[in-house]
Design a protein around this motif. Structure first.
Motif, short mmCIF file in Angstrom:
data_model
loop_
_atom_site.label_atom_id
_atom_site.label_comp_id
_atom_site.label_asym_id
_atom_site.label_seq_id
_atom_site.Cartn_x
_atom_site.Cartn_y
_atom_site.Cartn_z
N LYS A 285 0.84 -1.19 0.00
CA LYS A 285 0.00 0.00 0.00
C LYS A 285 0.88 1.24 0.00
N GLU A 286 0.36 2.35 0.52
CA GLU A 286 1.08 3.62 0.48
C GLU A 286 2.08 3.72 1.63
N VAL A 287 3.00 4.66 1.51
CA VAL A 287 3.97 4.92 2.57
C VAL A 287 3.25 5.25 3.87
N VAL A 288 2.19 6.04 3.78
CA VAL A 288 1.48 6.45 4.99
C VAL A 288 0.88 5.25 5.72
N ASN A 289 0.48 4.22 4.97
CA ASN A 289 -0.02 3.00 5.62
C ASN A 289 1.09 2.31 6.41
N ALA A 290 2.26 2.23 5.81
CA ALA A 290 3.39 1.59 6.48
C ALA A 290 3.76 2.33 7.76
N VAL A 291 3.78 3.65 7.71
CA VAL A 291 4.11 4.45 8.88
C VAL A 291 3.08 4.23 9.99
N ALA A 292 1.81 4.26 9.63
CA ALA A 292 0.75 4.05 10.62
C ALA A 292 0.85 2.67 11.25
N GLU A 293 1.09 1.67 10.43
CA GLU A 293 1.18 0.30 10.95
C GLU A 293 2.39 0.14 11.86
N GLY A 294 3.49 0.81 11.54
CA GLY A 294 4.66 0.76 12.41
C GLY A 294 4.39 1.37 13.77
N LYS A 295 3.69 2.50 13.79
CA LYS A 295 3.38 3.16 15.06
C LYS A 295 2.41 2.32 15.89
N ILE A 296 1.40 1.77 15.25
CA ILE A 296 0.43 0.94 15.97
C ILE A 296 1.12 -0.28 16.58
N ALA A 297 1.97 -0.94 15.80
CA ALA A 297 2.69 -2.11 16.32
C ALA A 297 3.61 -1.72 17.47
#
Length: 328
Positions: A285-297
């Protein structure tokens, strides 16, 4: 950075997901070590996003800004499973976050794709961003695919002065996965497209000179008698990337589906201490998805390793306390 907790987290990959997770973990007081197989950090921001969107230097500046929080060790040139084993990660760290992204460009398996001048699109964009590409003799470029990588490559090739750039896509324009406004921009720069067509072979003596194509129907089946040929000094395959999740399939509790690591809404893999996010879980997906998933994890990891438990026996975190829940 938060007060030191004495906990250590390993992160696999130095792209947006891992960088975001590491920064958030440092805010929570945990020491982090990032393992990256390449010699550069930043993931696709630095190597795979076309320069007209983000130049490599800017991506590296952002990565440096994220790392400036301190307490994040970055070890480049390290391939997990070779120099560092999965078992050692589990033994040496309190938790592991896998943000490995996607793998190498996929290929079509057609004759002639091993000719000089035929490349995976993501690998080509990386080489181009690093300044190792010479386009002085390229007059005709063919880009295979209809996603954003194909559109990016087409637009970038025209911007770099290649006279003829043709995108070959097996579907119709309205069904392409690439953004319509991006294709409009590429088209405005002079790129063209062959819709409902597939490349069946690359031909040439040592170096690609032509691609053989055929029209397909709505079921993607070749239509007899519709074969045609395009000139091509350069062919880029933008048909997806291999998925790296299979490296974790050997670990009990971690489920991998067609190369994609399966996680819950907090990035938990099902094996205690193991979390994942970004392209290796969302398939690109998009970069912003990766960033959000990293923060949530990161918050789920914090909850697990710090032993924050609620009345139901589930781990909680700052995110959980604002309306979610995390796994221990």
């Amino acid at each position: 950075a938060g007060k030191d907790t004495g906990k250590r987290v390993a992160l696999v990959g130095a792209g947006p997901a891992s960088l975001a997770a590491a920064h958030e973990l440092r805010r929570l007081g945990h020491a982090c070590t990032i393992f990256e197989r390449k010699n550069t950090i930043g993931g696709l921001n630095a190597s795979g996003v076309a320069p007209y969107k983000m130049k490599a230097e800017r991506a590296l500046q952002e990565a440096d800004w994220v790392l400036a929080i301190g307490g994040i060790e970055v070890r480049t040139g390290v391939t997990i499973g070779e120099q560092v084993s999965l078992a050692s990660l589990e033994q040496d760290f309190d938790a592991v976050f896998v943000g490995a992204g996607l793998g190498a460009d996929s290929s079509l398996g057609i004759p002639g794709e091993d000719l000089a001048g035929v490349h995976g699109a993501v690998a080509w964009i990386e080489a181009m961003k690093l300044g190792t590409i010479d386009l002085s003799k390229v007059r005709h470029a063919v880009v295979i695919g209809g996603g954003n990588t194909a559109v990016d490559a087409s637009r970038e090739l025209r911007g770099l002065g290649v006279p003829s750039v043709t995108m070959v896509y097996r579907g119709v324009k309205d069904n392409m996965s690439g953004y319509a406004h991006e294709w409009s921009a590429a088209f405005g720069k002079g790129a063209t497209a062959e819709w409902q067509a597939v490349v069946t072979a690359c031909t040439g003596v040592g170096h690609v000179q032509h691609v053989q194509c055929v029209r397909v129907d709505t079921n993607k089946s070749p239509v007899a008698g519709t074969e045609f040929t395009l000139q091509a000094d350069l062919v880029l395959m933008a048909i997806g990337q291999a998925k790296l999740g299979d490296m974790l399939a050997v670990m009990s509790g971690i489920r991998v589906n067609r190369g994609r690591i399966m996680v819950d809404e907090h990035g938990y893999t099902g094996r205690p201490g193991w979390y994942a996010g970004g392209d290796c879980t969302n398939a690109g997906k998009e970069v912003v998805n990766a960033v959000a998933e990293g923060k949530i994890a990161a918050h789920a990891i914090d909850a697990a390793i710090m032993g924050h438990m609620n009345a139901n026996g589930n781990a909680t975190s700052k995110i959980a306390r604002t309306g979610g829940s995390s796994h221990a």
